[in-house]
Design a protein around this motif. Structure first.
Motif, short mmCIF file in Angstrom:
data_model
loop_
_atom_site.label_atom_id
_atom_site.label_comp_id
_atom_site.label_asym_id
_atom_site.label_seq_id
_atom_site.Cartn_x
_atom_site.Cartn_y
_atom_site.Cartn_z
N LYS A 25 10.60 12.34 -13.95
CA LYS A 25 11.81 12.02 -13.18
C LYS A 25 12.02 13.02 -12.05
N ILE A 26 11.73 14.29 -12.30
CA ILE A 26 11.86 15.30 -11.24
C ILE A 26 10.85 15.02 -10.14
N ALA A 27 9.62 14.69 -10.52
CA ALA A 27 8.59 14.39 -9.53
C ALA A 27 9.00 13.20 -8.67
N ALA A 28 9.52 12.15 -9.29
CA ALA A 28 9.95 10.97 -8.54
C ALA A 28 11.08 11.31 -7.58
N TYR A 29 11.99 12.17 -8.03
CA TYR A 29 13.10 12.58 -7.17
C TYR A 29 12.61 13.38 -5.96
N LEU A 30 11.71 14.31 -6.19
CA LEU A 30 11.20 15.13 -5.09
C LEU A 30 10.41 14.29 -4.08
N ILE A 31 9.60 13.37 -4.58
CA ILE A 31 8.83 12.51 -3.68
C ILE A 31 9.77 11.63 -2.85
N LYS A 32 10.84 11.18 -3.46
CA LYS A 32 11.81 10.35 -2.75
C LYS A 32 12.43 11.10 -1.57
N GLN A 33 12.61 12.41 -1.72
CA GLN A 33 13.24 13.20 -0.66
C GLN A 33 12.43 13.20 0.63
N THR A 34 11.11 13.12 0.51
CA THR A 34 10.25 13.22 1.70
C THR A 34 9.59 11.90 2.06
N ASP B 276 0.56 12.32 -9.30
CA ASP B 276 -0.10 13.60 -9.06
C ASP B 276 0.87 14.78 -9.21
N LEU B 277 2.09 14.61 -8.67
CA LEU B 277 3.07 15.69 -8.76
C LEU B 277 3.55 15.86 -10.20
N THR B 278 3.72 14.76 -10.92
CA THR B 278 4.11 14.84 -12.32
C THR B 278 3.10 15.68 -13.10
N ARG B 279 1.84 15.44 -12.87
CA ARG B 279 0.80 16.18 -13.58
C ARG B 279 0.84 17.67 -13.25
N ILE B 280 1.09 17.99 -11.99
CA ILE B 280 1.19 19.40 -11.59
C ILE B 280 2.39 20.06 -12.27
N GLN C 248 0.83 -1.20 0.00
CA GLN C 248 0.00 0.00 0.00
C GLN C 248 0.86 1.26 0.00
N MET C 249 1.99 1.21 0.71
CA MET C 249 2.92 2.35 0.73
C MET C 249 3.47 2.61 -0.67
N LYS C 250 3.77 1.52 -1.39
CA LYS C 250 4.28 1.67 -2.75
C LYS C 250 3.21 2.24 -3.67
N ILE C 251 1.96 1.80 -3.47
CA ILE C 251 0.85 2.32 -4.27
C ILE C 251 0.66 3.81 -4.00
N ASN C 252 0.71 4.17 -2.70
CA ASN C 252 0.55 5.58 -2.32
C ASN C 252 1.66 6.45 -2.92
N GLU C 253 2.88 5.93 -2.90
CA GLU C 253 3.99 6.71 -3.44
C GLU C 253 3.87 6.82 -4.96
N LYS D 133 3.70 17.91 4.38
CA LYS D 133 3.21 17.32 3.14
C LYS D 133 4.38 16.74 2.37
N ARG D 134 4.07 15.86 1.42
CA ARG D 134 5.12 15.32 0.56
C ARG D 134 5.77 16.45 -0.23
N TRP D 135 4.98 17.42 -0.64
CA TRP D 135 5.48 18.57 -1.37
C TRP D 135 4.54 19.74 -1.13
N THR D 136 5.07 20.95 -1.24
CA THR D 136 4.29 22.15 -0.95
C THR D 136 4.20 23.01 -2.21
N PRO D 137 2.99 23.31 -2.67
CA PRO D 137 2.82 24.12 -3.89
C PRO D 137 2.44 25.56 -3.56
N SER D 138 2.67 26.45 -4.51
CA SER D 138 2.11 27.79 -4.39
C SER D 138 0.63 27.71 -4.73
N ARG D 139 -0.12 28.71 -4.33
CA ARG D 139 -1.57 28.66 -4.49
C ARG D 139 -2.04 28.98 -5.92
#
Length: 238
Positions: free
Chosen positions: A157-166, A53-57, A42-47, A179-185
Motif C-alpha cells: 500500500k505504501i508503494a502504491a501511494y508513493l508511485i501515485k505521487q509521481t 518493483d517498489l514493493t519488493r524493495i 500500457q501505462m497501467k501495466i508500467n505503473e 525517476k518515479r522514486w529515488t533510493p539510497s545506494r
C-alpha cells in the motif's frame, strides 16, 4: 508440459509466478487471444510493474523499526522547485551524517510531490537506533509527519501511494526528480530465482512454505503471451 516458476523473496514476503512460454503453442496448449495493448493499457501495466518493483524493495529493506516521513514547507509563498531540490539534498546529506556519527546506516526511498499543489516530500527511511526526534530537527522549513511502519512486512500500500505521487510528473522536464522514486545506494535487492518445472501442469493448490501463510492468489492468462498464468504470495508468520 514444462512451465516456468519464478520465486521472489523480499523480506517476510515470498512471491511465486508460474507461466508457460511461447514454446507451449507447439504443444497444443490453449491460448487466449492476445492483442497489443493500447497506450493507456500500457501505462497501467508500467505503473503496476513499478508498484511491484517498489514493493519488493520496501519489503526487503524496511521493517517495523523504520518510518514513513512526510516533509512540508510552512512558508507563506510556495517554494520554487530549485529551492526545494537544494534543501532536500541538504536534508539527505545531514541525515546521513547524523547516522554516520551514531554508527548507524541510513537507508531510504523518497519521492517529491509538486505538481498542482504545494511541494512536499515523502520518505521511507531507516536510521537504526538514532532517535527519530534528532532526525526530525534537521528539517527547518515546515512540518514533519512521522509514521512508524507496521510489522506485517508487506508494504504494498505504501508503494502504491508513493508511485501515485509521481504518476504524472516524473517525466516532466521541470520535475525535481527524474525517476518515479529515488533510493539510497545501500539498499538490498530481493532474491529472485527462476526454474523450469518439468511437471505436466502446476498443482491446483499452491504449495505453501512452512511457517508461511497464503496472502494473495491470482489465476488467469498472461497479458503478454495469452497462456495460463498464476501468481500468489506468502507472508512469513511471526
Amino acid at each position: 508440459m514444462p512451465h516456468v516458476r519464478v520465486v521472489c523473496k523480499a523480506g517476510k514476503v515470498v512471491e511465486v509466478e508460474e507461466y508457460y512460454t511461447r514454446r507451449a503453442l507447439k504443444k497444443g496448449l490453449k491460448r487466449e487471444p492476445n492483442q497489443k495493448p493500447t497506450s493507456e493499457q500500457q501505462m497501467k501495466i508500467n505503473e503496476k510493474n513499478a508498484v511491484r518493483d517498489l514493493t519488493r524493495i520496501l519489503n526487503t529493506n524496511f521493517s517495523e523499526t523504520d518510518y514513513l516521513v512526510t516533509y512540508t514547507y510552512g512558508c507563506e509563498d510556495p517554494p520554487t522547485v530549485e529551492f526545494a531540490k537544494k534543501e532536500w539534498q541538504k536534508l539527505i546529506r545531514n541525515t546521513r551524517n547524523l547516522c554516520k556519527r551514531k554508527g548507524e546506516a541510513f537507508k531510504y526511498v523518497h519521492v517529491t510531490e509538486w505538481k498542482d499543489k504545494r511541494i512536499h516530500h515523502h520518505m521511507v527511511m531507516s536510521i537504526g537506533n538514532v532517535d527519530i526526534r534528532e532526525a526530525k530537527k534537521l528539517w527547518k522549513h515546515g512540518g514533519v509527519k512521522i509514521q512508524v511502519l507496521d510489522n506485517s512486512g508487506q508494504y504494498k500500500k505504501i508503494a502504491a501511494y508513493l508511485i501515485k505521487q509521481t504518476r504524472k510528473t516524473f517525466r516532466d522536464p521541470d520535475s525535481p526528480c527524474k525517476k518515479r522514486w529515488t533510493p539510497s545506494r545501500n539498499l538490498k535487492k530481493p532474491i529472485i530465482t527462476k526454474t523450469i518445472v518439468k511437471a505436466d501442469s502446476w498443482r491446483k493448490t499452491p504449495k505453501i512454505w512452512k511457517n508461511y501463510t497464503l496472502e494473495d492468489l491470482y489465476t488467469g492468462y498472461s497479458d503478454y503471451t495469452g497462456y495460463p498464468y498464476r501468481k500468489y504470495s506468502m507472508i512469513r508468520k511471526e
